[in-house]
Design a protein around this motif. Structure first.
Motif, mmCIF file in Angstrom:
data_model
loop_
_atom_site.group_PDB
_atom_site.id
_atom_site.type_symbol
_atom_site.label_atom_id
_atom_site.label_comp_id
_atom_site.label_asym_id
_atom_site.label_seq_id
_atom_site.Cartn_x
_atom_site.Cartn_y
_atom_site.Cartn_z
ATOM 1 N N GLU A 83 50.288 48.544 45.567
ATOM 2 C CA GLU A 83 51.321 48.546 44.532
ATOM 3 C C GLU A 83 52.326 47.420 44.712
ATOM 4 O OE1 GLU A 83 52.908 52.469 44.750
ATOM 5 O OE2 GLU A 83 51.371 53.321 43.430
ATOM 6 N N GLN A 84 52.618 47.058 45.960
ATOM 7 C CA GLN A 84 53.652 46.061 46.215
ATOM 8 C C GLN A 84 53.113 44.633 46.294
ATOM 9 O OE1 GLN A 84 56.093 47.152 49.586
ATOM 10 N NE2 GLN A 84 56.133 49.317 49.004
ATOM 11 N N ASN A 85 51.872 44.471 46.756
ATOM 12 C CA ASN A 85 51.379 43.126 47.072
ATOM 13 C C ASN A 85 50.154 42.673 46.281
ATOM 14 O OD1 ASN A 85 53.321 42.846 49.221
ATOM 15 N ND2 ASN A 85 52.029 44.196 50.442
ATOM 16 N N LYS A 86 49.318 43.604 45.867
ATOM 17 C CA LYS A 86 48.041 43.225 45.260
ATOM 18 C C LYS A 86 48.166 43.176 43.737
ATOM 19 C CE LYS A 86 46.049 43.214 49.345
ATOM 20 N NZ LYS A 86 47.151 43.328 50.269
ATOM 21 N N HIS A 87 48.855 42.148 43.241
ATOM 22 C CA HIS A 87 49.063 42.001 41.807
ATOM 23 C C HIS A 87 47.894 41.258 41.166
ATOM 24 C CE1 HIS A 87 53.051 43.377 42.740
ATOM 25 N NE2 HIS A 87 53.291 42.316 43.492
ATOM 26 N N ALA A 88 47.816 41.307 39.845
ATOM 27 C CA ALA A 88 46.759 40.608 39.117
ATOM 28 C C ALA A 88 47.286 39.268 38.615
ATOM 29 C CB ALA A 88 46.270 41.453 37.945
ATOM 30 N N PHE A 99 40.468 43.233 29.823
ATOM 31 C CA PHE A 99 39.277 43.885 30.364
ATOM 32 C C PHE A 99 39.457 44.235 31.835
ATOM 33 C CE2 PHE A 99 34.925 43.153 32.253
ATOM 34 C CZ PHE A 99 34.381 44.356 31.831
ATOM 35 N N LEU A 100 40.074 43.331 32.595
ATOM 36 C CA LEU A 100 40.255 43.520 34.042
ATOM 37 C C LEU A 100 41.615 44.114 34.386
ATOM 38 C CD1 LEU A 100 38.668 40.189 35.365
ATOM 39 C CD2 LEU A 100 37.607 42.447 35.179
ATOM 40 N N GLN A 101 42.308 44.599 33.376
ATOM 41 C CA GLN A 101 43.627 45.211 33.568
ATOM 42 C C GLN A 101 44.605 44.255 34.251
ATOM 43 O OE1 GLN A 101 43.163 49.059 35.477
ATOM 44 N NE2 GLN A 101 42.092 49.938 33.734
ATOM 45 N N GLY A 102 44.643 43.036 33.751
ATOM 46 C CA GLY A 102 45.624 42.063 34.210
ATOM 47 C C GLY A 102 45.055 40.735 34.638
ATOM 48 N N GLY A 103 43.823 40.721 35.132
ATOM 49 C CA GLY A 103 43.211 39.465 35.568
ATOM 50 C C GLY A 103 42.551 39.593 36.927
ATOM 51 N N SER A 129 43.733 26.689 35.912
ATOM 52 C CA SER A 129 44.762 26.072 35.077
ATOM 53 C C SER A 129 45.922 27.024 34.830
ATOM 54 C CB SER A 129 44.159 25.648 33.724
ATOM 55 O OG SER A 129 43.054 24.800 33.891
ATOM 56 N N ASN A 130 45.585 28.267 34.485
ATOM 57 C CA ASN A 130 46.629 29.223 34.135
ATOM 58 C C ASN A 130 47.429 29.673 35.345
ATOM 59 O OD1 ASN A 130 47.766 30.748 31.849
ATOM 60 N ND2 ASN A 130 47.145 32.535 33.051
ATOM 61 N N VAL A 131 46.748 29.910 36.480
ATOM 62 C CA VAL A 131 47.466 30.325 37.691
ATOM 63 C C VAL A 131 48.414 29.221 38.158
ATOM 64 C CG1 VAL A 131 47.188 30.937 40.130
ATOM 65 C CG2 VAL A 131 45.695 31.971 38.414
ATOM 66 N N ALA A 132 47.933 27.961 38.120
ATOM 67 C CA ALA A 132 48.782 26.839 38.535
ATOM 68 C C ALA A 132 49.948 26.631 37.580
ATOM 69 C CB ALA A 132 47.945 25.564 38.612
ATOM 70 N N ARG A 133 49.761 26.964 36.303
ATOM 71 C CA ARG A 133 50.816 26.790 35.302
ATOM 72 C C ARG A 133 51.837 27.921 35.347
ATOM 73 N NH1 ARG A 133 51.912 28.612 30.079
ATOM 74 N NH2 ARG A 133 50.156 30.058 30.256
ATOM 75 N N ASN A 251 47.357 38.270 50.693
ATOM 76 C CA ASN A 251 47.480 38.635 49.273
ATOM 77 C C ASN A 251 46.974 37.492 48.394
ATOM 78 O OD1 ASN A 251 48.698 41.131 49.943
ATOM 79 N ND2 ASN A 251 50.653 40.092 50.215
ATOM 80 N N LEU A 252 45.847 36.950 48.793
ATOM 81 C CA LEU A 252 45.255 35.803 48.118
ATOM 82 C C LEU A 252 44.198 36.293 47.134
ATOM 83 C CD1 LEU A 252 45.273 32.626 48.348
ATOM 84 C CD2 LEU A 252 43.380 32.870 49.950
#
Length: 319
Positions: A83-88, A99-103, A129-133, A251-252
């Motif tokens: 909940e605290q670290n594993k974000h999408a 579809f993947l509930q966030g990415g 591209s999107n993550v870097a942006r 958390n990569l």
């Protein structure tokens, strides 16, 4: 792979004599040590004049490995970590993100598998591209097939940017600086780079890394899997667990691609076999209708989503 020699400075028992003994039996790294028959190794050590010291060295290596293992966590601690670290991280494609509930989720090893020309590289480039942006930190992109395209990155960033925004060129420059691309063509270079990344993240040197993309991992592993020996299999498993360790401890978000091979009765299946199948946390199957250009993504394996669930989307082409 961490060589035994790297332990010599801190652990005198792992001296040149011990290293030469291990090398004579094909053991050069900690990973080699782990997959070897340790009972047989102890028996072989008995045949040497300094058998006691060699056996002490074996015990020393085992204790080092044990001391570096992560402590056990209870369910509540694991839930808090998720909940605290594993974000999408958003891929930049709304249909995939929904579809993947966030990415693509941080802390997970996600595999994108599919036949040639189905769009795996395009998904990787759009995601990079999107993550870097959108997020702070770097995207490490390991390219094993000369498929990385700076021009395509620029196209994706331009599509995602507001045309009225006068800062578009600055955004493109920022994104291009945030994506670090390495061309790699063999499993040994991959393992070396992964260990470098692990040490860098552990020492907190340099900018934070948010995502690691390997396109494709199967082209690096497949060449060493031939024959009846276990060495190639050991290299594959080492790479897989190192990727999972990097993902979890830092958390990569790790995204890798895999190709398809012929299976029974002509039905295609993911490459790298049954042993690899159990390594990724998430396995996504990608296909594309080359007439309509509509892509489909379905879940082969996911800790939270139902297997077999699918969604359609279109990867936008450049202007």
């Amino acid at each position: 792979m961490a060589p035994l020699k790297s332990l010599e400075r801190d652990y005198p028992l792992i001296d040149s004599t011990f290293q030469n003994f291990c090398a004579s039996h094909g053991i050069f790294t900690v990973e080699d040590f782990l997959i070897h028959d340790l009972y047989l190794l102890a028996v072989l050590a008995e045949q040497h004049n300094n058998s006691e010291k060699l056996k002490q060295g074996i015990t020393q290596v085992l204790s080092i490995i044990e001391s570096r293992c992560r402590p056990w966590l209870n369910g509540l601690e694991l839930l808090d970590d998720v909940e605290q670290n594993k974000h999408a991280l958003s891929t930049g494609c709304e249909r995939i993100d929904a579809f993947l509930q966030g990415g693509i989720r941080e802390g997970y090893l996600t595999e994108l598998v599919g036949p040639s020309s189905c769009g795996k590289t395009q998904v990787c480039l759009q995601t990079a591209s999107n993550v870097a942006r959108k997020y702070s930190g770097r995207v490490m992109y390991f390219d094993s097939g000369n498929s990385f395209s700076s021009k395509r990155i620029v196209e994706f960033v331009s599509q995602m940017s507001d045309p009225a925004n006068n800062q578009a060129n600055r955004t493109i420059q920022q994104v291009m600086k945030s994506i670090v691309c390495h061309s790699i063509f063999d499993i040994f270079t991959l393992l070396d780079l992964l260990h470098q990344l692990k040490n860098s993240l552990r020492s907190q040197m340099g900018c934070q890394v948010r995502m690691l993309i390997i396109d494709s991992i199967s082209s690096l592993i497949s060449p060493v899997l031939g024959g009846s020996g276990a060495h190639g299999h050991a290299l594959m498993v080492t790479a897989g667990f190192l990727l999972k360790e990097l993902a979890h401890e830092n958390n990569l978000a790790v995204l890798v691609t895999n190709h398809m091979v012929a299976g029974e009765v002509g039905v295609s299946k993911p490459a790298l076999g049954e042993s690899w199948k159990n390594i990724p946390h998430v396995r996504l199957l990608l296909s594309r209708d080359h007439v309509t250009n509509i892509s489909s993504m379905s879940i082969l394996k996911h800790p939270c989503l139902a297997t077999g669930k699918s969604a359609e989307f279109v990867i936008r082409r450049g202007p």
